[in-house]
Design an enzyme around this catalytic site. Structure first.
Site, short mmCIF file in Angstrom:
data_model
loop_
_atom_site.label_atom_id
_atom_site.label_comp_id
_atom_site.label_asym_id
_atom_site.label_seq_id
_atom_site.Cartn_x
_atom_site.Cartn_y
_atom_site.Cartn_z
CB SER A 185 -35.49 17.56 -33.82
OG SER A 185 -34.41 18.81 -34.00
CG ASP A 335 -33.39 20.39 -23.78
OD1 ASP A 335 -33.41 19.59 -23.68
OD2 ASP A 335 -32.84 21.38 -24.48
CE LYS A 362 -32.57 16.24 -26.04
NZ LYS A 362 -32.91 16.59 -27.49
NE ARG A 366 -29.20 15.86 -20.88
CZ ARG A 366 -29.51 16.91 -21.81
NH1 ARG A 366 -30.39 17.56 -22.52
NH2 ARG A 366 -28.47 18.03 -21.82
NE ARG A 408 -30.43 21.62 -20.77
CZ ARG A 408 -29.76 22.44 -20.47
NH1 ARG A 408 -30.28 23.03 -19.29
NH2 ARG A 408 -29.72 23.38 -21.82
O1 SPQ Z 1 -27.01 21.93 -27.99
P1 SPQ Z 1 -27.08 20.39 -27.92
O2 SPQ Z 1 -25.97 19.66 -27.18
O3 SPQ Z 1 -28.10 19.33 -28.61
O4 SPQ Z 1 -27.92 20.58 -26.05
C1 SPQ Z 1 -29.20 20.69 -25.22
C2 SPQ Z 1 -29.07 20.43 -24.24
O5 SPQ Z 1 -29.82 19.86 -23.14
O6 SPQ Z 1 -28.19 21.69 -23.62
C3 SPQ Z 1 -30.18 18.44 -25.55
F1 SPQ Z 1 -29.02 17.85 -25.10
O7 SPQ Z 1 -30.54 21.47 -26.03
C4 SPQ Z 1 -31.37 21.49 -27.83
C5 SPQ Z 1 -32.86 20.47 -27.33
O8 SPQ Z 1 -32.33 19.39 -26.79
C6 SPQ Z 1 -30.81 22.83 -27.29
C7 SPQ Z 1 -31.84 22.88 -28.79
C8 SPQ Z 1 -31.86 23.91 -29.74
O9 SPQ Z 1 -31.28 25.03 -29.63
O10 SPQ Z 1 -32.46 24.00 -30.73
C9 SPQ Z 1 -32.84 21.68 -29.53
C10 SPQ Z 1 -32.95 21.07 -28.91
O11 SPQ Z 1 -33.04 19.36 -29.57
P2 SPQ Z 1 -33.71 18.91 -30.39
O12 SPQ Z 1 -32.34 17.86 -31.09
O13 SPQ Z 1 -34.70 18.58 -30.28
O14 SPQ Z 1 -33.23 19.97 -31.12
#
Ligand code: SPQ
Length: 449
Positions: A185, A335, A362, A366, A408
């Site tokens: 993540s 995403d 998310k 999803r 999304r």
């Molecule tokens: O910011 P948010 O709400 O978590 O947005 C999402 C998206 O679909 O736009 C996830 F729902 O993107 C995240 C992504 O899934 C954005 C992100 C980042 O900018 O660091 C990392 C990803 O999340 P994660 O939990 O895998 O670190």
């Protein structure tokens, strides 16, 4: 509904997006751009706010999520000019200098805002912060960042054993740790690295697979002492750091381009060029998955802009084949899975998506939402604990579907509707503004409307 093919109806509380294929048929054409990368936009605003001197941001995403980031950091004393795509100026106040806000910080719908900000706030000694978000964000797990921050000495309180926002944080002097994250993540990794900027010594994060590396790239550009070990997927930052304001050029968001890549691939007779898209290798899993499905996509005019690789993407329609998407590829396209599911619906054979249980936490679940909404349109999608199994080739019939307030999901269903008969109505289409405020306008443009 008017004669128009793509129409948006706005009522007091929500928008309905209606899509009806014209009797004369449909193909998609044009050269388009997509808005700035959301992940890079958040990070540019945050690092700009904690650096010394001025940061200039060109191409910032004007979606609701970066607006939430800007408003939180303004409330803590950062001087951020009016948001626009040309030039946003951030007068940094220096690391450790964020002020105690007089009110609750609201991250809206944005997981990135809340989780990355927590890392910074936890290290702001003697100041109290209370952070929250909308219904969706308040139901997303925060323990994944709270636990490592607690190991660093952070004091954080929240619902259900400090797992959910609203959260209260009393800033402390943090100690460095080596954190082995159980999940790949970027938000967990970035949160700990940001906290590590202020902890004296080396803070290391090791992740099971490589997630997007925009924080690492930008921290290095701002002057942090940061090293990456690609063998072990580890990143180390040395604190206390000194960051200096930079010029950030935000490329187009490949997660937004993904909708047009799939649209161009599945709508017969289409050809689209999406200009200036960020093709950072930690984000291009979508291109690899679509290549496995035999989509006709070419990268043109490849270049590096301000430390991030960029290209124009040309897609021509072709017949797609089902494939299996799993393993280390998942964090590199997490995403894009909702729109890949749409590609699977129009591919011959079966598409299987596994190892993607993260999708359940998310903006919506999803996995469940894509399965139920696509099946509502007549697709054959089976929910798996950690993904989806899609039997392609079943024709879709337009009906009422729901975005579940997830940007999304809204946009993925709109692309599915392009190949459906009858009218598809997507309730809650206003959610698209989180990451793509001009989505409907661009859709109308490539439909020749
Ligand atoms: O910011 P948010 O709400 O978590 O947005 C999402 C998206 O679909 O736009 C996830 F729902 O993107 C995240 C992504 O899934 C954005 C992100 C980042 O900018 O660091 C990392 C990803 O999340 P994660 O939990 O895998 O670190």
């Amino acid at each position: 509904m008017s004669d128009s093919f793509v129409t948006l109806e706005t009522t007091e509380n929500q928008q309905d997006l209606m899509i009806k294929k014209p009797a004369s048929g449909l193909s998609l054409h044009g050269r388009i751009t997509v808005p700035g990368d959301k992940s890079i936009s958040h990070r540019a605003l945050m690092l700009g706010a904690i650096a010394l001197g001025e940061t200039q941001i060109n191409g910032l995403l004007l979606g609701e999520d970066p607006r939430s980031t800007a408003s939180c950091f303004r409330a803590m004393g950062a001087d951020i000019s009016q948001l626009n795509t040309e030039m946003v100026r951030v007068q940094g106040i220096g690391l450790g200098q964020l002020q105690e806000p007089v009110d609750i910080l609201n991250a809206g719908n944005s997981g990135t805002t809340l989780r990355l900000m927590l890392g910074l706030l936890a290290a702001h000694s003697e100041r109290l912060f209370v952070v929250t978000g909308d219904n969706s964000l308040r139901s997303r797990p925060m323990s994944r960042v709270v636990h490592p921050l607690q190991q660093m000495g952070a004091k954080i309180w929240g619902r259900q054993n400090n797992s959910f926002a609203p959260l209260a944080i009393k800033g402390q002097n943090l100690r460095p740790i080596h954190y082995h994250s159980p999940i790949a993540s970027a938000q967990v990794k970035s949160c700990i690295l940001l906290a590590g900027l202020m902890a004296e010594g080396q803070t290391t994060v090791t992740e099971p697979a490589l997630s997007r590396d925009h924080s690492e790239r930008m921290l290095q550009a701002f002057g942090a002492e940061l090293s990456v070990d690609p063998e072990t997927n580890s990143v180390t930052v040395t604190g206390p750091a000194k960051l200096h304001g930079q010029t950030v050029v935000v490329p187009g968001d490949i997660s937004s381009a993904a909708f047009w890549l799939v649209a161009g691939a599945i709508v017969p007779g289409s050809e689209l060029v999406i200009e200036n898209v960020g093709v950072n290798p930690t984000r291009t899993g979508i291109l690899e998955a679509l290549a496995m499905m035999e989509a006709d996509i070419k990268l043109e005019n490849e270049r590096v802009v301000a430390g991030e690789p960029v290209a124009d993407l040309r897609v021509r329609s072709s017949s797609l084949k089902g494939c299996t998407i799993a393993g280390d590829l998942i964090p590199r396209l997490i995403d894009e899975i909702p729109i890949l599911a749409v590609a699977g619906v129009f591919a011959q054979g079966t598409t299987i998506i596994r190892d993607a249980a993260e999708l359940r936490v998310k903006e919506s679940d999803r996995i469940t939402v894509m399965a139920t909404q696509l099946n509502q349109l007549g697709a054959k999608v089976t929910e798996l604990p950690d993904g989806l199994e899609i039997t392609g080739g079943t024709p879709l019939t337009g009906t009422n579907v729901d975005s579940h307030a997830d940007h999304r999901i809204t946009m993925s269903l709109a692309i599915a509707a392009l190949n459906a008969t009858n009218t598809t109505t997507i309730h809650g289409a206003e959610a698209a503004a989180v990451s793509y405020p001009d989505f409907v306008t661009t859709l109308q443009k490539i439909c020749g409307q």
